[in-house]
Design an enzyme around this catalytic site. Structure first.
Site, mmCIF file in Angstrom:
data_model
loop_
_atom_site.group_PDB
_atom_site.id
_atom_site.type_symbol
_atom_site.label_atom_id
_atom_site.label_comp_id
_atom_site.label_asym_id
_atom_site.label_seq_id
_atom_site.Cartn_x
_atom_site.Cartn_y
_atom_site.Cartn_z
ATOM 1 N N GLY A 237 2.460 6.396 -7.392
ATOM 2 C CA GLY A 237 1.902 4.850 -6.606
ATOM 3 C C GLY A 237 2.489 3.884 -7.079
ATOM 4 O O GLY A 237 3.718 3.927 -7.735
ATOM 5 N N THR A 241 -1.293 -0.215 -9.990
ATOM 6 C CA THR A 241 -2.218 0.758 -10.185
ATOM 7 C C THR A 241 -2.184 1.487 -11.519
ATOM 8 O O THR A 241 -2.987 2.056 -12.124
ATOM 9 C CB THR A 241 -2.193 1.790 -8.915
ATOM 10 O OG1 THR A 241 -2.093 1.004 -7.616
ATOM 11 C CG2 THR A 241 -3.499 2.597 -8.839
ATOM 12 N N CYS A 294 9.860 5.106 -1.965
ATOM 13 C CA CYS A 294 10.278 4.823 -3.257
ATOM 14 C C CYS A 294 11.654 4.722 -3.651
ATOM 15 O O CYS A 294 11.915 4.259 -4.408
ATOM 16 C CB CYS A 294 9.370 5.861 -4.213
ATOM 17 S SG CYS A 294 9.876 7.326 -4.016
ATOM 18 N N GLU A 395 9.375 -5.068 -5.571
ATOM 19 C CA GLU A 395 9.547 -3.895 -4.504
ATOM 20 C C GLU A 395 8.861 -4.484 -3.155
ATOM 21 O O GLU A 395 7.688 -4.951 -3.327
ATOM 22 C CB GLU A 395 8.608 -2.727 -4.909
ATOM 23 C CG GLU A 395 8.824 -1.544 -4.109
ATOM 24 C CD GLU A 395 8.009 -0.145 -4.572
ATOM 25 O OE1 GLU A 395 6.998 -0.443 -5.172
ATOM 26 O OE2 GLU A 395 8.549 0.955 -4.335
HETATM 27 P P1 NAD Z 1 -1.109 2.559 -4.700
HETATM 28 O O1 NAD Z 1 -0.740 2.481 -6.219
HETATM 29 O O2 NAD Z 1 -1.855 1.314 -4.045
HETATM 30 O O3 NAD Z 1 -2.023 3.842 -4.437
HETATM 31 C C1 NAD Z 1 -1.765 5.146 -4.886
HETATM 32 C C2 NAD Z 1 -2.915 6.053 -5.190
HETATM 33 O O4 NAD Z 1 -3.693 5.378 -6.116
HETATM 34 C C3 NAD Z 1 -3.708 5.815 -3.813
HETATM 35 O O5 NAD Z 1 -4.477 7.252 -3.724
HETATM 36 C C4 NAD Z 1 -5.066 5.180 -4.178
HETATM 37 O O6 NAD Z 1 -6.221 5.372 -3.602
HETATM 38 C C5 NAD Z 1 -5.083 5.187 -5.764
HETATM 39 N N1 NAD Z 1 -5.833 4.372 -6.482
HETATM 40 C C6 NAD Z 1 -5.661 3.101 -6.236
HETATM 41 N N2 NAD Z 1 -6.358 2.358 -7.349
HETATM 42 C C7 NAD Z 1 -6.761 3.027 -8.364
HETATM 43 C C8 NAD Z 1 -7.588 3.229 -9.261
HETATM 44 N N3 NAD Z 1 -7.964 2.236 -9.938
HETATM 45 N N4 NAD Z 1 -7.628 4.533 -9.998
HETATM 46 C C9 NAD Z 1 -7.254 5.661 -9.319
HETATM 47 N N5 NAD Z 1 -6.684 5.688 -8.505
HETATM 48 C C10 NAD Z 1 -6.142 4.725 -7.542
HETATM 49 O O7 NAD Z 1 0.218 3.079 -4.132
HETATM 50 P P2 NAD Z 1 0.341 3.148 -2.382
HETATM 51 O O8 NAD Z 1 0.264 1.772 -1.727
HETATM 52 O O9 NAD Z 1 -0.552 4.207 -1.926
HETATM 53 O O10 NAD Z 1 2.079 3.845 -2.471
HETATM 54 C C11 NAD Z 1 2.936 2.966 -2.440
HETATM 55 C C12 NAD Z 1 3.713 2.897 -3.927
HETATM 56 O O11 NAD Z 1 3.930 4.180 -4.303
HETATM 57 C C13 NAD Z 1 5.202 2.454 -4.049
HETATM 58 O O12 NAD Z 1 5.069 1.515 -5.027
HETATM 59 C C14 NAD Z 1 5.862 3.226 -3.955
HETATM 60 O O13 NAD Z 1 7.387 3.062 -4.619
HETATM 61 C C15 NAD Z 1 5.134 4.602 -4.924
HETATM 62 N N6 NAD Z 1 5.752 5.884 -4.723
HETATM 63 C C16 NAD Z 1 6.535 6.396 -5.660
HETATM 64 C C17 NAD Z 1 6.913 7.764 -5.398
HETATM 65 C C18 NAD Z 1 7.638 8.377 -6.532
HETATM 66 O O14 NAD Z 1 8.082 9.526 -6.404
HETATM 67 N N7 NAD Z 1 8.296 7.651 -7.672
HETATM 68 C C19 NAD Z 1 6.791 8.406 -4.396
HETATM 69 C C20 NAD Z 1 5.971 7.764 -3.056
HETATM 70 C C21 NAD Z 1 5.464 6.391 -3.495
#
Ligand code: NAD
Length: 492
Positions: A237, A241, A294, A395
């Site tokens: 994510g 977060t 990502c 980003e």
């Molecule tokens: P996000 O960080 O908002 O959420 C990711 C996950 O974390 C979700 O399931 C969300 O519900 C959960 N979450 C949110 N707050 C939390 C907390 N306090 N405690 C535990 N879990 C919590 O990200 P997003 O908007 O869902 O995804 C986009 C991001 O993910 C972008 O930054 C992208 O680059 C990254 N990403 C990285 C990869 C990789 O392989 N490096 C792959 C896909 C996405």
């Protein structure tokens, strides 16, 4: 189901219950989330949201299932994983359609996510009966000195909305093959394919509770991270977060691996095949998943001597991309995920324009007409972007890219590395000696030369710097889900 693969599923067939201990359940707290379909802004379905009580139940049932899982012979676990890969393959079309409902990824690409998950499951299945430890002689004795790898027990896998099937492949498959049970927490924005995947685990004959699927927002995620029964967290994510999760995990000293965002550079050298470089830059940039990846090559660095020729080809491709209904198989670019994302991305664009961070040469607006109800944005390109500006440093996670110029290799590498991120880098050149030399000097976990970022199970994927800790995929990805034990036996 008699509908065509390229049509939406009837709303009442979308999976919406929590999957705990093999059963579909309602949230103990009664919490639900109305899932909005990004292509028309209308409700898709109301999904149960896990809270602390549901997470606790999921972790306990996973712990029980893990004891059963690890009691099976390696051959039996391998065969069950192969059965799961077969089940995913047989279900590719449905998973592909559910994936469109999840986050409006075009149907042109979406079954590919299921195929990728299948590849990882099959790959990791093959490790189960071949995994080995090692034995090393110790200095002054004839002791037997064994180094073994053991599962953590229950792993919490937290997935983003922009590719739940990809995270299932990279995270869940490796965790299972390493001998763990999994509590998978999908985002509230993309719950459907993970819930279907959980059902496929049961259909394949895995013990109930081995894979529990508990969609939720931050509340359920935080309960999972803080649960004392969790041996490891695998988080994919955003960086913000990740900070919160790492702080929460500190409570129980729970280890966390993180797969985070990027601001990846795509270096286009003068000797590149300009047609394929332009095509790659367009698809890997603002077009693919509307830039919500990502791996997005959001900073495109172009050598001065070919700048005009490259830009002509690149802009022609960006402007010709078919945008619209993700269920239409001709469509390459769908909407972004939400109204909030739309507002955030438009704000980024407006700020870049008014503060002079670069020159807007195409895009920049929300689409109207028959697409007005969905969250559609024009693919957007800024040129002559200042690499120190927020446009180049943060980003965007939308269809927005920055173009910069460079004169020579050293300048290109300095620009590419001048970022807090380090997930991917792309190099376009016909000179493979240069390509290899430049790749070595780029601070990125993956460097893709004359190609896009198609993941493969054999390859470790992950970030340098703020793009993450740990690796997913390959043997490195398997080891992320194992802890190392040393056993020493005295010999007379
Ligand atoms: P996000 O960080 O908002 O959420 C990711 C996950 O974390 C979700 O399931 C969300 O519900 C959960 N979450 C949110 N707050 C939390 C907390 N306090 N405690 C535990 N879990 C919590 O990200 P997003 O908007 O869902 O995804 C986009 C991001 O993910 C972008 O930054 C992208 O680059 C990254 N990403 C990285 C990869 C990789 O392989 N490096 C792959 C896909 C996405």
């Amino acid at each position: 189901m008699t509908t065509s693969p390229a049509t939406p599923l009837p709303p009442d067939t979308l999976p919406t219950g929590l999957l705990i201990a093999g059963d579909s359940a309602k949230s103990a707290s009664g919490s639900t989330h109305q899932h909005i379909y990004p292509a028309n802004g209308r409700p898709n379905a109301t999904v149960e949201m896990a809270g602390a009580t549901d997470i606790d139940r999921a972790v306990r049932s996973a712990a029980e299932a893990q004891r059963e899982w690890i009691s099976y012979t390696p051959e039996r676990r391998r065969d069950l994983m192969i059965d799961l890969a077969d089940a995913v393959r047989a279900d590719t079309e449905l998973l592909g359609r559910l994936n469109v409902h999840d986050f409006a990824v075009p149907i042109l690409m979406s079954p590919g996510h299921a195929a990728l998950a299948e590849k990882y499951i099959r790959y990791y299945a093959g490790h189960i009966d071949k995994a080995n430890g090692s034995s090393t002689p110790v200095s002054d004795k004839f002791d037997i000195n064994l180094i073994e790898r053991e599962p953590y027990g229950v792993v919490g896998v937290i997935a983003p909305w922009n590719g739940p099937l990809v995270v299932i492949g990279l995270g869940v498959a490796a965790a299972l093959a390493a001998g763990n049970a999994v509590v998978l927490k999908p985002s509230e924005y993309a719950p459907f394919t993970p819930l279907r995947f959980g059902q496929l685990c049961l259909d394949a004959g895995m013990p109930p509770g081995l894979v529990n699927v508990v969609p939720s927002g931050p509340e359920g995620g935080e309960a999972l991270v803080r649960h004392p029964g969790i041996g490891k967290i695998h988080f994919t994510g955003g960086g913000h977060t990740a900070h919160t999760i790492l702080a929460a995990a500190a409570h129980n000293l729970t280890p966390v691996s993180t797969e985070l965002g990027g601001k990846s550079a795509n270096l286009v050298f003068a000797d590149a095949d300009l047609d394929s470089a332009a095509q790659l830059a367009a698809f890997q940039g603002p077009l693919g998943q509307s830039g919500q990846s990502c791996a997005c090559g959001s900073r495109i660095l172009v050598q001065n001597s070919i700048y005009d020729r490259f830009m002509e080809k690149f802009l022609a491709m960006v402007n010709a991309a078919p945008i619209g209904d993700p269920f239409d198989p001709q469509i390459l670019v769908g909407p972004v995920i939400s109204q909030a994302a739309t507002d955030r991305i438009l704000h980024t664009i407006d700020r870049a324009r008014t503060e002079g961070m670069g020159e807007l040469v195409t895009g920049g607006r929300r689409l109207g007409g028959e697409l007005a109800a969905g969250y559609y944005l024009e693919p957007t390109v800024f040129t002559d972007v200042d690499n120190r500006s927020p446009l180049a440093r943060e980003e965007t996670f939308g269809p927005v890219v920055s173009i910069m110029r460079f004169d020579d290799e050293d300048q290109a590498i300095a620009l590419a590395n001048d970022t807090t991120y380090g997930l991917n880098a792309f190099i376009q050149t016909r000179d493979l000696t240069r390509a290899h030399g430049v790749a070595r000097r780029l601070a990125a976990g993956s460097v893709w030369i004359n190609r896009n970022s198609d993941l493969s199970p054999q390859s470790p994927y992950g970030g340098y710097k703020h793009s993450g800790t740990g690796r997913a995929g390959g043997l490195e990805g398997l080891h992320e889900f194992q802890q190392v034990k040393n056993i020493r036996i005295a010999m007379p």
